[in-house]
Design an enzyme around this catalytic site. Sequence first.
Site, PDB file in Angstrom:
ATOM      1  N   ASP A  30       0.788  -1.247   0.000  1.00 26.58           N
ATOM      2  CA  ASP A  30       0.000   0.000   0.000  1.00 26.58           C
ATOM      3  C   ASP A  30       0.819   1.296   0.000  1.00 26.58           C
ATOM      4  O   ASP A  30       0.476   2.257   0.698  1.00 26.58           O
ATOM      5  CB  ASP A  30      -0.957   0.028   1.209  1.00 26.58           C
ATOM      6  CG  ASP A  30      -1.979  -1.092   1.179  1.00 26.58           C
ATOM      7  OD1 ASP A  30      -1.982  -1.881   0.222  1.00 26.58           O
ATOM      8  OD2 ASP A  30      -2.774  -1.180   2.136  1.00 26.58           O
ATOM      9  N   GLU A  78      -4.572  -0.730  -1.546  1.00 27.08           N
ATOM     10  CA  GLU A  78      -5.889  -0.778  -0.910  1.00 27.08           C
ATOM     11  C   GLU A  78      -6.812   0.140  -1.694  1.00 27.08           C
ATOM     12  O   GLU A  78      -6.441   1.275  -2.022  1.00 27.08           O
ATOM     13  CB  GLU A  78      -5.819  -0.321   0.559  1.00 27.08           C
ATOM     14  CG  GLU A  78      -7.184  -0.413   1.253  1.00 27.08           C
ATOM     15  CD  GLU A  78      -7.114  -0.224   2.770  1.00 27.08           C
ATOM     16  OE1 GLU A  78      -6.004  -0.233   3.321  1.00 27.08           O
ATOM     17  OE2 GLU A  78      -8.180  -0.057   3.389  1.00 27.08           O
ATOM     18  N   LYS A 136      -6.648  -4.799  -3.153  1.00 25.00           N
ATOM     19  CA  LYS A 136      -7.298  -5.398  -1.977  1.00 25.00           C
ATOM     20  C   LYS A 136      -8.300  -4.428  -1.356  1.00 25.00           C
ATOM     21  O   LYS A 136      -8.020  -3.246  -1.212  1.00 25.00           O
ATOM     22  CB  LYS A 136      -6.221  -5.790  -0.951  1.00 25.00           C
ATOM     23  CG  LYS A 136      -5.444  -4.630  -0.334  1.00 25.00           C
ATOM     24  CD  LYS A 136      -4.218  -5.169   0.361  1.00 25.00           C
ATOM     25  CE  LYS A 136      -3.671  -4.449   1.551  1.00 25.00           C
ATOM     26  NZ  LYS A 136      -4.256  -3.340   2.162  1.00 25.00           N
ATOM     27  N   LYS A 139      -7.717  -4.864   4.899  1.00 29.69           N
ATOM     28  CA  LYS A 139      -6.407  -4.527   5.443  1.00 29.69           C
ATOM     29  C   LYS A 139      -5.403  -5.646   5.206  1.00 29.69           C
ATOM     30  O   LYS A 139      -4.252  -5.408   4.895  1.00 29.69           O
ATOM     31  CB  LYS A 139      -6.549  -4.186   6.922  1.00 29.69           C
ATOM     32  CG  LYS A 139      -7.569  -3.045   7.112  1.00 29.69           C
ATOM     33  CD  LYS A 139      -7.609  -2.520   8.509  1.00 29.69           C
ATOM     34  CE  LYS A 139      -8.780  -1.576   8.737  1.00 29.69           C
ATOM     35  NZ  LYS A 139      -8.930  -0.529   7.715  1.00 29.69           N
ATOM     36  N   THR A 165       0.515   0.614   6.434  1.00 29.73           N
ATOM     37  CA  THR A 165       1.177   1.066   7.642  1.00 29.73           C
ATOM     38  C   THR A 165       1.459  -0.141   8.514  1.00 29.73           C
ATOM     39  O   THR A 165       0.733  -1.126   8.486  1.00 29.73           O
ATOM     40  CB  THR A 165       0.309   2.083   8.426  1.00 29.73           C
ATOM     41  OG1 THR A 165      -0.961   1.498   8.721  1.00 29.73           O
ATOM     42  CG2 THR A 165       0.122   3.353   7.668  1.00 29.73           C
ATOM     43  N   ASP A 167       1.167  -0.787  11.648  1.00 35.20           N
ATOM     44  CA  ASP A 167       0.192  -1.217  12.650  1.00 35.20           C
ATOM     45  C   ASP A 167      -1.088  -1.743  12.021  1.00 35.20           C
ATOM     46  O   ASP A 167      -1.879  -2.384  12.697  1.00 35.20           O
ATOM     47  CB  ASP A 167      -0.121  -0.082  13.635  1.00 35.20           C
ATOM     48  CG  ASP A 167      -0.494   1.218  12.946  1.00 35.20           C
ATOM     49  OD1 ASP A 167      -0.328   1.318  11.704  1.00 35.20           O
ATOM     50  OD2 ASP A 167      -0.942   2.150  13.627  1.00 35.20           O
ATOM     51  N   CYS A 169      -2.112  -2.531   7.818  1.00 35.57           N
ATOM     52  CA  CYS A 169      -2.105  -3.508   6.720  1.00 35.57           C
ATOM     53  C   CYS A 169      -0.872  -4.401   6.709  1.00 35.57           C
ATOM     54  O   CYS A 169      -0.945  -5.559   6.302  1.00 35.57           O
ATOM     55  CB  CYS A 169      -2.259  -2.780   5.386  1.00 35.57           C
ATOM     56  SG  CYS A 169      -3.857  -1.933   5.270  1.00 35.57           S
TER      57      CYS A 169
END
Lengths: 231, 233
Positions: A30, A78, A136, A139, A165, A167, A169
């Site tokens: 992403d 994403e 996608k 996540k 990121t 935390d 994906c």
Amino acid sequence: MRAAGRRRADAVWPVGAPARPGAVAFLVIDMQVDFCARGGWVDQLGEDVSNTAAVIPPLARALDAARQAGLTIVHTREGHAPDLSDLPANKQWRTRVHGLGIGDRGRSGRILVRGEPGWQIVPELAPRPGEMVIDKPGKSSFHATNLEARLRGLGVTHLAVAGVTSDCCVQSTFRDGFELGFEAVVLEDCTAAVETRNHEATMAILKAYGGRWGRVVRAARFFQALEAGHG
Amino acid sequence: MAEAYLPPVPADPYVWPFDGRWSAADTAVLLLGFQAGPVERLRAAAQAARAARLAAAARRAGLAVFAARRGVRPGAAPVLARRAPLGDAVPEAGSPGWALVPAAEPGPDGQIFDHGGDNAFHGTGLEAALRRAGIRNLLIAGLPTDGLMHASMRAANDMGFECLAVADACKGTSLSRHKAQLRITTFGNGLFGAVAPLAAVLTALPHRDAASPHRDAASPHRDAASPHRESET
């Protein structure tokens, strides 16, 4: 088992090295304008994109090294269909309350909608012809995509996960990779979160117990192990 | 059919659920990993007792309760081979440590889903069972917060379920990892859903849970303090 555990205590791949470079998928998660660049969605929300933008240069170097090493290169994006038919109502609501919702028109086009300017991968990390690009809606890169089937088809057994990121994906993809039986690593210096403390907490969670879902390593260590594993 | 919506739950970062619509018909409790071994190793008896209160109150209000149980079976090589050398113990299926603690069993009408990794949706019929039951909202309690609980909540969120983590009915592998995982959950106005304490959920359910967790009338098992008593096949 105990002896093996000690011997492998510092190994990048605790279960075993890949059989060949192409059995390793280098997943760039992403790295889109909406997440990583001035004028993109996160920036328009008034959040600071300096963390996610800062990861572009080291990731560009790692991506070049991965290409030269012959790894299977995968980019993810994403995004949602223009009619938003694949967008859960709560996901849209949460982002709208946050300020600018998925599907809404911002300065970078419609937010996280496929084909829009903000949805594009940043030019520094643009996919090259022949490289896998996975669109996608969730996540995890494995949710509602054909990523697993395509990786299996190429004989991929190992994953190196980078991008943004950390935390969200990156962590979701890394954890699901483990669930699916891939031996995975996260490249610590090639991933970032919008908030530094969430990034640091994510790395601490992923590193606990020596890496429950796979190792967390710096890119240099990863490439060193890759080279050693193949003579 | 007229839906009897329940009062919204004060939660972080938003009042849950996002659209105010939750009822006994479309909401389920998900109990994740309340098994003898993990409860003992994580010293999570208090969290298991709160999960049991949540389940009992939910059942009395007519909500469905689902439970997931993690275990490694012979031949489940990828997970076991990876985790055992790293020192991260996963209970062996059928062992005493693998059994659900009686207080956290799903109840006579509930269902149990067995899985080998952290994500209770992976390779199980859990999503299909929830869809079949018409569930759109999930109240989630589990162990550990940073393992099984979060992995499953992430997956549920990607599937579009509206999730609420019941914070004090979850325990992490450390307090800092527990707190951090829940903070990440709430980032960006709820990346993976919302978080609230048990008391907030109990207040919103039609019948307050007045009984102590050790005398749970809705559970066939009375002895919550003796997790090793049960023998599962």
